[in-house]
Design an enzyme around this catalytic site. Structure first.
Site, short mmCIF file in Angstrom:
data_model
loop_
_atom_site.label_atom_id
_atom_site.label_comp_id
_atom_site.label_asym_id
_atom_site.label_seq_id
_atom_site.Cartn_x
_atom_site.Cartn_y
_atom_site.Cartn_z
N ASP A 266 19.25 56.06 9.99
CA ASP A 266 18.52 54.81 10.17
C ASP A 266 17.05 55.18 10.37
O ASP A 266 16.79 56.42 10.53
CB ASP A 266 19.19 53.98 11.05
CG ASP A 266 18.53 52.60 10.94
OD1 ASP A 266 17.90 52.03 10.28
OD2 ASP A 266 19.38 51.68 11.73
C1 BGC Z 1 17.56 49.03 10.47
C2 BGC Z 1 18.21 49.22 9.39
C3 BGC Z 1 17.51 48.95 8.08
C4 BGC Z 1 16.41 50.03 8.30
C5 BGC Z 1 15.42 49.93 7.28
C6 BGC Z 1 16.37 49.80 10.60
O1 BGC Z 1 15.45 49.63 11.90
O2 BGC Z 1 18.39 49.38 11.91
O3 BGC Z 1 19.28 48.21 9.30
O4 BGC Z 1 18.04 49.15 7.12
O5 BGC Z 1 15.54 49.69 9.34
O6 BGC Z 1 14.71 48.72 7.13
#
Ligand code: BGC
Length: 734
Positions: A266
């Protein structure tokens, strides 16, 4: 493209580049004047240089065809081996046309509509040049304090898995080379939804049995449906951050589930291993990430800064890098990017398809099906002839798309007031205010006095849920609660429509309102859907897939709770010493599966019979529409295993059917139970159904009481069952 020979031609630096994900501003010449800042900063922090810039593998946050085209063209001019960039983004509930938020979509209990939503989202996003969506989010959630609950499909293990499959099918289709398909990245692996105290990014700790039985199945179902990527979660599980967990990423994902797709961290979750206290430096964090099995480092710079040296010094094996690069190149190949790096990108199609009538119509229909009627004391549907006072911040607010609204634009959303105007409904109106500001209730009171019925649109601003949107007070903002109480003193009927991203504590709302419609964040077509429901052009049919507590203090809450040794119903017990709160009920205010209609359905004649000796039962129940309107009902089937090796949920959803029943008539609804539905994870790790008694419930929500008992004569192991099913399917195809 021969992936192996491509791998052989790649330098170590080029290989590492494939494992890195970066922002589009790094490449986009259109934004060159503003790019120098972030790029310079990124260069310092993430090891990005002018030389390696055109070796990186993927970009996060593309949202437009011209931009995608510019970036890919520019990139390929510089990339030595002509390996195209992958474009990824969060297409969660629509790209430009925004559908209801996932928790709302889940309330439809309609798998094919969910699949259609994902399909149309993919069509729009692929035309803008996207290849991968960071969706579905399949985290099981039992805590409404967690802001990301709006992004989930709720609290039921089985239903979440069914939706997971539908999302994946919708995005990917069965042919990833299609220019309008997106590869699905299921997230957040694992158990992100179980954050302690409902606080985002917080610790997760649970038994392995709980993890495997309730939290993991939906990720597995997404993978079985073909999801090509999986994203690690921010949280720890059993003390180990998921992004560094060899147990999750190697043992479960690769060994047990045989997943051969791409793993991605993530946002900066590799770097966060430092904050978790399991790495002393960015280098060590990167080492842990790659060793655990994270292929792509999203935005932390660990791989780009340190992997080369770690390979040269044999701290990390080149085999790990090769494996990861291979998977990424295969994904690029399977998406058809080597044949056509501009796959899907189509500025003309983008113009035609974004917010097309077809997509808007779907968005409206899905919003209608997503709304859940929580209360109705004979006031809905409204008649156009009634003198209506339209009041409340959401009467005119365009903040109805909800968090993760892709490239949706609030100004393109239809408000409640827009829709009433469009339908020529006459109303008196109190100038609203923004959702989170104080409201002029004096003026609202004056307006309300002129009306026969008050239509009140209340809710949470969308920033109050979503990522990092955890709250300990899950009531409506204070000014709204106070205003509602004042309006109630007028003694006129109040219809409250709610816009929010989580189950709320609605005690005051229910007390002061004659009808309550939970609209969630309905998306672009919000107002039109609500207008149609309020005036009876459509009939509410949505049902909750998450419990609404009385009070935040009851959380976490689940309908599939285990029994306690001292239930309140136990005969002869001193009531003091039973499992309960002194100041609140145990039950939900609105339980899982709950939702009203403008008609009423009754259930009778539940029958159950075993088919030969196959351990398969056919159940049937008679569903009667007692009212005067034709309508759809979601018939729900639950099973309880009262005596087992471990304490089992008081009931668990095993199936449902959305059925249309004409007014005054009835319909027989059938359901087939097989032994796989009775299986559970035993303490020794085996999965089997124990011989003995089971109880089947049928009804319109998880508190239904109509039931029948049935018996499984012998214990059945999962392997035995799967073999039997395989044998049967090969013999029938023969
Ligand atoms: C979130 C994810 C997301 C990623 C990219 C993160 O902060 O937890 O769910 O896909 O950002 O935007």
């Amino acid at each position: 493209m021969n992936i192996e020979s491509l791998l052989e031609q790649m330098t170590l630096q080029e290989k590492i580049g494939q494992l890195v994900q970066i922002l589009p501003s790094v490449y986009d010449p259109q934004t060159s004047d503003t790019v120098t800042g972030p790029v310079a900063q990124l260069m310092e922090e993430s090891g990005l240089t002018e030389e390696n810039r055109f070796e990186l593998g993927s970009v996060i946050g593309i949202n437009q065809a011209e931009q995608a085209l510019r970036i890919q063209q520019n990139y390929l001019k510089h990339n030595r081996l002509g390996i195209p960039l992958l474009f990824m983004a969060d297409i969660v509930h629509g790209h430009r046309t925004i559908y209801p938020v996932p928790l709302a979509l889940a309330s439809m209990w309609d798998i094919s509509e969910m699949e259609l939503m994902a399909r149309q989202s993919a069509i729009e996003a692929a035309a803008s040049g996207l290849h991968v969506t960071f969706s579905p989010m399949v985290d099981l959630v039992r805590d409404a304090r967690w802001g990301r609950v709006m992004e989930s499909t709720g609290e039921d293990v089985w239903l979440n898995g069914e939706y997971a499959k539908a999302f994946v099918r919708g995005y990917q289709t069965d042919d990833l080379t299609r220019s309008d398909s997106l590869a699905a990245c299921v997230k957040h692996f694992a158990a992100y939804g179980a954050a302690e105290g409902g606080r985002d990014y917080n610790t997760v700790d649970m038994s392995d049995r709980e993890l495997r039985e309730f939290y993991l199945p939906a990720y597995l179902k997404a993978i079985e449906a073909g999801a090509r990527l999986i994203m690690t979660s921010f949280n720890v599980v059993d003390g180990v951050p998921a992004t560094a967990s060899t147990y999750l990423l190697r043992q479960i994902l690769r060994n047990e589930w045989q997943f051969d797709g791409v793993t991605i961290s993530d946002w900066s979750s590799i770097k966060e291993l430092i904050q978790h206290g399991v790495a002393g430096s960015l280098a060590e964090a990167g080492e842990k990430g790659i060793k655990a099995g994270v292929d792509i480092d999203m935005m932390s710079g660990a791989y780009l800064n340190h992997l080369e040296q770690q390979i040269e010094e044999h701290v990390v094996s080149i085999d790990l890098v090769d494996e990861a690069v291979r998977r990424i190149l295969i994904l690029k190949q399977d998406l058809g990017l080597f044949e056509n790096p501009y796959r899907g990108i189509d500025p003309e199609l983008e113009k035609r398809i974004h917010l097309s009538k077809e997509h808007r119509d779907t968005a409206r229909r899905l919003a209608e099906k997503s709304c859940v009627l929580l209360k109705n004391d004979h006031i809905l549907p409204l008649a156009e002839s009634q003198r209506i006072a339209l009041i409340g911040p959401f009467a005119t607010s365009t903040d109805v798309l909800g968090p993760w609204a892709g490239s949706g634009k609030q100004e393109e959303a239809i408000t409640v007031r827009d829709a009433l105007d469009e339908a020529n409904i006459k109303y008196v109106f109190a100038e609203g205010s923004t959702v989170d500001a104080e409201i002029d209730w004096d003026q609202a009171m004056e307006v309300a006095k002129q009306a026969e019925v008050i239509l009140l649109a209340l809710g949470e601003a969308s920033w109050m849920s979503g990522e990092a949107g955890s709250r300990t007070d899950i009531r409506l903002p204070k000014t709204q609660r106070e205003g509602l109480a004042r309006l109630a003193t007028l003694g006129k009927p109040i219809v409250t429509v709610l816009f929010n991203g989580r189950p709320l504590d609605l005690r005051e709302v229910v007390e002061h309102s004659d009808a309550v419609l939970e609209a969630w964040y309905p998306g672009t077509e919000a107002g039109r859907a609500i207008h149609r429901l309020l005036f009876g052009h459509a009939i509410p049919s949505g049902k909750l897939t998450i419990s609404f507590p009385y009070h935040v203090g009851q959380l976490p809450m689940r309908y599939d709770a285990l029994p306690t040794g001292r239930p309140m119903t136990i005969e002869g017990a001193d009531p003091r010493y039973t499992s309960k709160y002194l100041d609140a009920p145990n039950e939900a205010l609105f339980p899982f599966g709950y939702g009203l209609s403008y008609t009423h359905f009754s259930y009778s004649q539940l029958t159950l019979c075993e088919q030969s000796k196959e351990s398969i039962w056919e159940a049937s129940v008679l569903v009667t529409n007692e009212g005067t309107l034709d309508a759809e009902e979601i018939v729900q089937w639950y099973v309880q295993d009262p005596v087992a090796d471990v304490s089992r949920p008081l009931r668990q959803l095993k199936g449902y059917e959305r059925v249309f029943v004409k007014a005054g008539s009835n319909r027989e609804v059938t359901f087939r139970i097989d032994a796989s539905m009775l299986m559970y994870q035993h303490p020794d790790g085996s999965v089997k159904a124990d011989a003995g008694e089971f109880i089947l419930y049928a009804g319109s929500d998880s508190t239904c009481t109509l039931h029948e008992t049935f018996w499984l004569k012998q214990t059945i192991e999962k392997e035995q069952f799967d073999e039997h099913i395989n044998d049967r399917s090969t013999s029938t195809t023969r």
